[in-house]
Scaffold this motif. Structure first.
Motif, PDB file in Angstrom:
ATOM      1  N   ILE A 662       0.824  -1.195   0.000  1.00 37.32           N
ATOM      2  CA  ILE A 662       0.000   0.000   0.000  1.00 37.32           C
ATOM      3  C   ILE A 662       0.863   1.252   0.000  1.00 37.32           C
ATOM      4  O   ILE A 662       0.594   2.215  -0.725  1.00 37.32           O
ATOM      5  N   GLN A 663       1.956   1.201   0.773  1.00 32.36           N
ATOM      6  CA  GLN A 663       2.804   2.400   0.852  1.00 32.36           C
ATOM      7  C   GLN A 663       3.319   2.808  -0.517  1.00 32.36           C
ATOM      8  O   GLN A 663       3.347   3.988  -0.856  1.00 32.36           O
ATOM      9  N   LEU A 666       0.688   4.545  -2.360  1.00 27.22           N
ATOM     10  CA  LEU A 666       0.475   5.888  -1.820  1.00 27.22           C
ATOM     11  C   LEU A 666       1.581   6.826  -2.257  1.00 27.22           C
ATOM     12  O   LEU A 666       1.333   7.989  -2.586  1.00 27.22           O
ATOM     13  N   ILE A 667       2.803   6.291  -2.294  1.00 30.51           N
ATOM     14  CA  ILE A 667       3.913   7.148  -2.720  1.00 30.51           C
ATOM     15  C   ILE A 667       3.694   7.583  -4.165  1.00 30.51           C
ATOM     16  O   ILE A 667       3.936   8.735  -4.522  1.00 30.51           O
ATOM     17  N   PHE A 670       1.303  10.363  -4.075  1.00 28.64           N
ATOM     18  CA  PHE A 670       1.908  11.503  -3.389  1.00 28.64           C
ATOM     19  C   PHE A 670       2.872  12.234  -4.316  1.00 28.64           C
ATOM     20  O   PHE A 670       2.795  13.451  -4.502  1.00 28.64           O
ATOM     21  N   ILE A 673       1.078  14.069  -7.054  1.00 23.86           N
ATOM     22  CA  ILE A 673       0.474  15.332  -6.612  1.00 23.86           C
ATOM     23  C   ILE A 673       1.531  16.411  -6.505  1.00 23.86           C
ATOM     24  O   ILE A 673       1.380  17.526  -7.013  1.00 23.86           O
ATOM     25  N   ILE A 674       2.659  16.051  -5.860  1.00 29.69           N
ATOM     26  CA  ILE A 674       3.713  17.053  -5.657  1.00 29.69           C
ATOM     27  C   ILE A 674       4.219  17.562  -7.005  1.00 29.69           C
ATOM     28  O   ILE A 674       4.336  18.772  -7.234  1.00 29.69           O
ATOM     29  N   LEU A 677       1.754  19.773  -8.625  1.00 27.27           N
ATOM     30  CA  LEU A 677       1.684  21.071  -7.951  1.00 27.27           C
ATOM     31  C   LEU A 677       2.870  21.935  -8.327  1.00 27.27           C
ATOM     32  O   LEU A 677       2.740  23.145  -8.513  1.00 27.27           O
ATOM     33  N   VAL A 678       4.043  21.302  -8.457  1.00 27.47           N
ATOM     34  CA  VAL A 678       5.229  22.099  -8.783  1.00 27.47           C
ATOM     35  C   VAL A 678       5.129  22.650 -10.194  1.00 27.47           C
ATOM     36  O   VAL A 678       5.379  23.828 -10.436  1.00 27.47           O
TER      37      VAL A 678
ATOM     38  N   LEU B 115       3.765  27.233  -2.249  1.00 27.81           N
ATOM     39  CA  LEU B 115       2.712  26.958  -3.209  1.00 27.81           C
ATOM     40  C   LEU B 115       1.558  27.945  -3.105  1.00 27.81           C
ATOM     41  O   LEU B 115       0.988  28.369  -4.114  1.00 27.81           O
ATOM     42  N   LEU B 142      -1.053  12.408   4.305  1.00 28.26           N
ATOM     43  CA  LEU B 142      -0.666  11.439   3.276  1.00 28.26           C
ATOM     44  C   LEU B 142       0.682  10.813   3.621  1.00 28.26           C
ATOM     45  O   LEU B 142       0.882   9.598   3.487  1.00 28.26           O
ATOM     46  N   ILE B 146       1.906   6.903   4.293  1.00 29.75           N
ATOM     47  CA  ILE B 146       2.991   6.224   3.595  1.00 29.75           C
ATOM     48  C   ILE B 146       3.976   5.610   4.579  1.00 29.75           C
ATOM     49  O   ILE B 146       4.467   4.509   4.369  1.00 29.75           O
TER      50      ILE B 146
END
Lengths: 681, 221
Positions: A662-663, A666-667, A670, A673-674, A677-678, B115, B142, B146
């Protein structure tokens, strides 16, 4: 309001859809279901034939805008001569096959439920009618998908065998790769017609009134040709055809091979002649070259087959090739502004569409009758069926003669017209084409001869001689509905061969609509007896005279041989003094095709092995010989294997992403998204 | 209460919310984690009420009460019961060590400030300064999912993320329409129940709630 053809056609589609909805209600009473469902589809098909024939003879177009569909994107229907002609082709064969199915589908009773077969049969027919009726890209693609999905379920009907599931999957993949190409093609056309910002270009009317830049039009044409070629089974996109057609129930194979492939021809004609309209000559050359390739290779592969339905499937590839030859020539002539020749070439193409639908439908129905009676598809196991199944044998023979382009049947007329179109190509202004196109005529002649050989083999091995198999099943003649279906198709073959002038005069509205010139005045200049495609001093053919001539000779021969007693004696076969001749020593399918396999062997992937049994005292006196022969398409190894390998490789690489933790997942989100966003801040 | 004072109070509460988020990131005990979650919910609910009062949006009071009842009492209670039933009070194992997690968390906070800088320039709301903290809370939630291996901590991380989203909604636009908030609250509640049921099943199947065990479910090649 007086109902016009398009109302008839819509009614036919609605009847089919209602039948598809109601059929499951009868699933407990299968016998009743078969009679009702296939009776209803026959009636609906008749309605479609009436609508189509009426439209073609009136020669004008009718439209309906339906207020269903997506918001602001209503569905458009249109029935013009081109659509009407294909409606007649599809409707006629559907009518024959529906009658045939009343008898054929009974063979499944007690083995499995036929409800799904009936439902998808109705949907399949409805899909095909909708494809030719649709007048915008949206409903065209929806109908196209309905047709593809319904036929997928029909192919997979007997789903307990792994080969059926594999074949259906292959069919699904190829159909969808093609559908994506068609979708993109319509996207390009719609975008160029109305600008990429709006959806207004999705109607065919918008595309008709637009003028396309050559680059965009070429991209659209190439995509569309790829997509439709995948459906039509043009070599090298034909691989699904010999897999899917044999495993489908025979009535479905008759429809798929006889008319479903023709919807692809319809698509090509619609897009090039009707929507894009102005095109360079080399588009036609592409169509012509692929047509020739399919014709020659298709018939060679057909010759190598031992499975009767597989042979017929490969022969469909050949005939699709012949049709594309006509269409390609028409495109070349149109781009050089030779409208009369273009009309001739287009007429040959669509006439062959009609003819092929009739005789290939007939042949598949005959093969179905044989399969129904013997439960055997392998020709090596058959033989002598003419004694038990005289009706089927006679009707199958008519199909074979038609497809081998022998007078007085219909195959001859359309192939003869194709040759006329070829022989008129020296009037083209391009020296290159003047040189190359006659070579195409030579290839077409080769195809015709090989097709004749192929069907001598198909008929001879199946129906003549003695039974070759080890154990002999109890064979019964096909029942009356099946016979009636086949008789109707055979009659159509004969009539289209005897009265080509009337048929061509009727279908003249199609070249009139698409090219602006009709053939009728010159073709029927000498009345309905004589077909004179361009001028009587060049070439002419009279179906009725040839037919009655052949009939007279046959009757004379019959009278000479059968009326006088003692002219025919039945004796044992002369065995050249060799005593122990048995049924297994007959000429069979493999041995019949062997000379041709020797000559054209380089085109196939042939694995031939002869092994002597180990329990042999001396090599000179083998106790037992083992012979194995595998003839395979080279295309599979050349084109498909690398693609398959690459996609598996890619899938394995992508599969590494699947960690099972799962991790890790999720990474992934994550980091995504980052990063977003950047960069998209 | 004038706007300046209100802004101070909201900023202070936001700081506390962020603190709780960091606390959850490093807390190793299960009960401590749940308490921190409840505290975070409390601060959130107070700040929502304050925003509602300052902006004159009375539906925010309902949101605030909803947050209070759900996230401060009901959900922590459910998690308590879950932990007691499953007997998993032991320390939480982490995948990445604690100082490293803290450093990543700090980096995320700075990143969120970077941001939201353009938003702070143009917004005229009292709450504009806390948008960055709300975003940071989401990301830290989040991050928590993790870095933890235990299924219960993962759901707490998920709920903390939801807190951050709710905070962002109130601070960026004075809250979503009431209907939406009711829907979200209901979703969270149902999610908690479903998680609870799943945990029972996972526990009985794997004899543990360590998500590493679930890697066994992966398809082999």
């Amino acid at each position: 309001m007086n109902p016009g053809p398009i109302e008839f056609a819509s009614l036919s589609v609605i009847a089919l859809l209602v039948a598809a909805l109601l059929t499951p209600l009868f699933s407990r009473r299968q016998r009743l279901l078969i009679a009702c469902c296939f009776g209803l589809t026959a009636a609906a098909s008749l309605l479609a034939v009436v609508a189509g024939a009426w439209t073609v003879s009136r020669g004008n177009a009718e439209k309906i805008v339906m207020l269903i569909g997506l918001p602001d994107l209503p569905f458009h229907l249109r029935l013009d001569p081109l659509a009407g002609f294909f409606l007649v082709v599809i409707g006629l064969l559907s009518l024959f096959v529906s009658v045939y199915s009343i008898g054929y589908v009974k063979g499944f009773l007690g083995k499995r439920s036929v409800t799904s077969l009936a439902v998808f049969y109705c949907l399949f027919l409805a899909g095909m009618y909708m494809v030719v009726l649709s007048d915008d890209a949206l409903i065209f693609l929806i109908s196209w998908e309905v047709m593809a999905a319904a036929s997928y379920f029909l192919v997979i009907f007997e789903d307990e065998r792994i080969e059926n599931r594999r074949a259906a999957f292959l069919y699904m993949v190829v159909a969808h790769v093609g559908a994506i190409a068609i979708l993109l093609s319509f996207g390009v056309l719609a975008g160029l017609a109305s600008g990429f910002g709006s959806f207004d270009g999705y109607t065919f009317d918008a595309m008709r009134s637009a003028s396309f830049p050559i680059g965009g039009a070429t991209a659209a044409f190439l995509l569309a040709f790829f997509g439709f070629a995948a459906k039509a089974g043009v070599i090298p996109l034909h691989v699904w055809l010999p897999e899917a057609h044999p495993v489908a129930p025979s009535n479905v194979s008759a429809l798929m091979s006889g008319v479903m492939l023709k919807t692809a021809i319809y698509g090509v004609i619609r897009i090039t002649f009707d929507l894009i309209r102005v095109f360079p000559w080399w588009w036609g050359a592409i169509v012509l070259v692929f047509g020739l390739l399919s014709a020659v290779m298709g018939v060679l592969y057909a010759l190598m087959q031992n499975d009767l339905k597989r042979l017929l499937a490969y022969s469909s590839v050949e005939n699709i090739g012949i049709i594309f030859i006509g269409v390609g020539l028409a495109m070349i002539f149109t781009s050089f502004k030779l409208p009369l020749l273009a009309a001739l070439a287009l007429t040959t193409g669509i006439y062959h569409v009609l003819n092929h639908a009739m005789f290939k439908g007939l042949l598949f129905m005959g093969a179905g009758a044989v399969l129904h009676a013997t439960h055997e598809r392998n020709m090596e196991e058959m033989g002598g069926l003419i004694h038990q199944m005289p009706w089927t044998a006679a009707l199958f023979l008519i199909g074979c003669v038609s497809i081998s382009a022998m007078p007085p049947f219909n195959g001859f007329v359309s192939e003869w017209l194709t040759f006329q179109a070829f022989l008129l190509s020296p009037s083209l202004p391009s020296p290159l084409l003047k040189l190359l196109i006659p070579m195409g005529a030579a290839l077409l002649a080769l195809t015709g001869a090989l097709a004749a050989a192929c069907f001598v083999k198909a008929f001879g091995v199946t129906f003549l001689g003695h039974w070759r198999g080890h154990h002999r099943p109890k064979v019964q003649e096909a029942d009356w509905p099946m016979r009636v279906g086949m008789i109707m198709a055979a009659t159509a073959c004969l009539l289209l061969g005897i009265l080509p002038t009337l048929a061509i005069g009727w279908m003249d509205a199609v070249p009139q609509q698409l090219i602006g010139t009709s053939l009728g005045t010159s073709a029927g200049a000498f009345g309905w007896m004589w077909l004179t495609p361009v001028a009587y001093e060049r070439a002419s053919y009279s179906g009725p005279i040839v037919f009655f001539g052949i009939l007279a000779i046959v009757i004379a021969a019959y009278l000479l041989l059968h009326v006088r007693p003692g002219t025919i004696r039945r004796v044992p076969i002369w065995d050249c003094g060799f005593e122990k001749i048995d049924r297994r020593m007959q000429y069979n399918a493999t041995s019949f095709a062997m000379p041709i396999r020797r000559i054209f062997g380089f085109l196939f992937n042939v694995k031939e092995r002869v092994r002597i049994s180990r329990r042999t005292a001396h090599r000179a006196f083998p106790a037992r010989l083992y012979y194995s022969l595998h003839v395979r398409d080279r295309v599979w190894g050349w084109l498909y294997k690398p693609v398959i390998r690459a996609s598996f490789w890619g899938a394995r690489k992508v599969g590494r992403l699947q960690q099972g933790r799962i991790q890790a997942y999720l990474i992934y989100s994550f980091v995504t998204i980052i990063v977003l966003l950047v960069f998209l801040r | 209460m004038n706007l300046a004072v209100a802004a101070q109070i909201i900023s202070f509460l936001a700081a506390l919310v962020l603190l709780c988020a960091f606390g959850m990131l490093v807390q190793r005990r299960m009960y401590g984690l749940i308490h921190l979650f409840a505290w975070q919910g409390l601060f959130l609910s107070i700040s929502t009420a304050v925003v509602g009062f300052v902006a004159g949006k009375h539906h925010l009071y309902i949101s605030s009460l909803l947050t209070l009842s759900l996230k401060v009492f009901l959900l922590p209670y459910i998690l308590h019961v879950l932990i007691q039933r499953l007997k998993i009070q032991k320390e939480v194992e982490t995948v990445v060590n604690v100082p490293m997690t803290m450093l990543i968390g700090i980096a995320l906070v700075i990143f969120s400030y970077h941001l939201t800088a353009p938003v702070r320039e143009i917004s005229t709301l009292v709450t504009r300064s806390v948008l960055a903290i709300a975003l940071a809370t989401v990301m830290i939630g989040l991050l928590m999912m993790i870095t933890r291996r235990h299924a219960v901590t993962q759901i707490i991380g998920f709920l903390a993320m939801e807190n951050g989203l709710f905070f962002a909604a109130t601070s960026a636009t004075y809250g979503m329409p009431l209907v939406v908030e009711l829907g979200v609250a209901l979703d969270v509640l149902i999610a908690a129940f479903i998680f609870g049921i799943f945990f029972f099943h996972i526990h009985t199947t794997f004899d543990s709630l360590d998500v590493e065990q679930m890697a066994r479910l992966k398809e082999g090649d």
